[in-house]
Design a protein around this motif. Sequence first.
Motif, PDB file in Angstrom:
ATOM      1  N   ALA A 204       0.830  -1.207   0.000  1.00  0.00           N
ATOM      2  CA  ALA A 204       0.000   0.000   0.000  1.00  0.00           C
ATOM      3  C   ALA A 204       0.863   1.255   0.000  1.00  0.00           C
ATOM      4  N   ILE A 205       1.921   1.266   0.781  1.00  0.00           N
ATOM      5  CA  ILE A 205       2.829   2.423   0.798  1.00  0.00           C
ATOM      6  C   ILE A 205       3.433   2.635  -0.582  1.00  0.00           C
ATOM      7  N   ALA A 206       3.903   1.536  -1.187  1.00  0.00           N
ATOM      8  CA  ALA A 206       4.558   1.629  -2.497  1.00  0.00           C
ATOM      9  C   ALA A 206       3.602   2.072  -3.593  1.00  0.00           C
ATOM     10  N   ASN A 207       2.305   1.756  -3.441  1.00  0.00           N
ATOM     11  CA  ASN A 207       1.321   2.062  -4.480  1.00  0.00           C
ATOM     12  C   ASN A 207       0.374   3.196  -4.107  1.00  0.00           C
ATOM     13  N   ALA A 208       0.714   3.926  -3.054  1.00  0.00           N
ATOM     14  CA  ALA A 208      -0.171   4.984  -2.549  1.00  0.00           C
ATOM     15  C   ALA A 208      -0.513   6.026  -3.608  1.00  0.00           C
ATOM     16  N   ALA A 209       0.402   6.267  -4.537  1.00  0.00           N
ATOM     17  CA  ALA A 209       0.182   7.294  -5.565  1.00  0.00           C
ATOM     18  C   ALA A 209      -1.028   6.986  -6.440  1.00  0.00           C
ATOM     19  N   ASN A 210      -1.461   5.726  -6.462  1.00  0.00           N
ATOM     20  CA  ASN A 210      -2.599   5.339  -7.308  1.00  0.00           C
ATOM     21  C   ASN A 210      -3.954   5.614  -6.660  1.00  0.00           C
ATOM     22  N   ASN A 229       5.537   6.507  10.968  1.00  0.00           N
ATOM     23  CA  ASN A 229       6.279   6.885   9.760  1.00  0.00           C
ATOM     24  C   ASN A 229       5.741   6.176   8.521  1.00  0.00           C
ATOM     25  N   GLY A 230       5.088   5.023   8.722  1.00  0.00           N
ATOM     26  CA  GLY A 230       4.448   4.347   7.592  1.00  0.00           C
ATOM     27  C   GLY A 230       3.314   5.185   7.048  1.00  0.00           C
ATOM     28  N   SER A 231       2.515   5.773   7.942  1.00  0.00           N
ATOM     29  CA  SER A 231       1.435   6.673   7.518  1.00  0.00           C
ATOM     30  C   SER A 231       2.003   7.917   6.847  1.00  0.00           C
ATOM     31  N   ALA A 232       3.096   8.437   7.407  1.00  0.00           N
ATOM     32  CA  ALA A 232       3.722   9.634   6.836  1.00  0.00           C
ATOM     33  C   ALA A 232       4.254   9.354   5.435  1.00  0.00           C
ATOM     34  N   GLU A 233       4.820   8.158   5.239  1.00  0.00           N
ATOM     35  CA  GLU A 233       5.342   7.788   3.921  1.00  0.00           C
ATOM     36  C   GLU A 233       4.212   7.608   2.915  1.00  0.00           C
ATOM     37  N   PHE A 234       3.105   7.016   3.361  1.00  0.00           N
ATOM     38  CA  PHE A 234       1.937   6.862   2.495  1.00  0.00           C
ATOM     39  C   PHE A 234       1.471   8.246   2.022  1.00  0.00           C
ATOM     40  N   HIS A 235       1.379   9.176   2.958  1.00  0.00           N
ATOM     41  CA  HIS A 235       0.954  10.541   2.619  1.00  0.00           C
ATOM     42  C   HIS A 235       1.951  11.210   1.676  1.00  0.00           C
ATOM     43  N   LYS A 236       3.224  11.023   1.929  1.00  0.00           N
ATOM     44  CA  LYS A 236       4.270  11.630   1.086  1.00  0.00           C
ATOM     45  C   LYS A 236       4.147  11.141  -0.354  1.00  0.00           C
ATOM     46  N   ASN A 237       3.731   9.889  -0.535  1.00  0.00           N
ATOM     47  CA  ASN A 237       3.594   9.312  -1.865  1.00  0.00           C
ATOM     48  C   ASN A 237       2.307   9.725  -2.574  1.00  0.00           C
ATOM     49  N   ASN A 238       1.391  10.379  -1.830  1.00  0.00           N
ATOM     50  CA  ASN A 238       0.143  10.853  -2.444  1.00  0.00           C
ATOM     51  C   ASN A 238      -0.394  12.061  -1.669  1.00  0.00           C
ATOM     52  N   PRO A 239       0.302  13.201  -1.741  1.00  0.00           N
ATOM     53  CA  PRO A 239      -0.138  14.385  -0.983  1.00  0.00           C
ATOM     54  C   PRO A 239      -1.415  15.019  -1.529  1.00  0.00           C
ATOM     55  N   ASP A 240      -1.768  14.714  -2.780  1.00  0.00           N
ATOM     56  CA  ASP A 240      -2.950  15.342  -3.391  1.00  0.00           C
ATOM     57  C   ASP A 240      -4.259  14.779  -2.860  1.00  0.00           C
ATOM     58  N   PHE A 241      -4.289  13.486  -2.542  1.00  0.00           N
ATOM     59  CA  PHE A 241      -5.544  12.861  -2.121  1.00  0.00           C
ATOM     60  C   PHE A 241      -5.553  12.462  -0.646  1.00  0.00           C
TER      61      PHE A 241
END
Length: 275
Positions: A204-210, A229-241
């Motif tokens: 999910a972290i790796a594919n968060a941008a989708n 930090n897992g949540s922070a990384e998820f957000h970093k990978n998709n800041p728009d949504f």
Amino acid sequence: MEIHHFKTISSGIPIYGGYVQPKTIRGLVVLVHGFGEHSGRYLKDVIPMFTDSGLAVLFYDNFGHGKSGGKRGHCPSYGALMELLAEMLEKSGALFPKVPQFLYGHSMGGNLVLNYALRNESSLTGIIASSPYLRLAFQPPKWKMVLGKAMLKIWPSLTMPSGLDPNGISSIGKEVALYKADPMVHDKVSPMFSFPIIEAGEWAIANAANLRIPTLLIHGTADPIIDFNGSAEFHKNNPDFTTLELFKDGYHELHHDRCREEVFNVIQSWLRQQL
């Protein structure tokens, strides 16, 4: 608050669920609990918070949890977890048609709702992931990981103690005591439940941008169970949504911690924006 109970069968296993509704329904939430606990733990605080916002709430106990059937701490497969969530979304839509639909998941439930949204096309209005199980905050003993991976192939239903310290759920001693005294809370986990969840978290972290659904991520910075930090990384990978709200010194169950009121204000404010 009147609770409507229901039972169903998923993957051949009896599933318990229920729903509540406010007088005026502005939307609905499907609530997914965390590992080792059950949906009943959300009846005194989280669910009333949603109904106060005009949202009906459908909740259920996952395989091997709470009032549902199955071996404690075991599930048929990660795919079965996804299918059960899809069935609950379908049921909630039939009960409350033509209203905005949200997913709320805590810990393991957060892992499931994020993965569901990433793996399926849906008309969801929004997602709330509370302390989502994307990455553990501690490293399990190496022997347990090696044994677990071996058992995943030859004995996937074997359950062992999860190793999670209940003192990590809240900084409030009374909440920890209630958790420990709850007869429906357990600390058993099978390889079929643990390893696919771990892998799905990293995926999910790796594919968060989708992700293309507005998502609120909430996490405490003192969570000793799931790494914020897992949540922070998820957000970093998709800041728009995604919107990330970190709560300083918050433990794992923010809805049972000292920052509960602030957490609920953040959730309700975000919901008003989506509605």
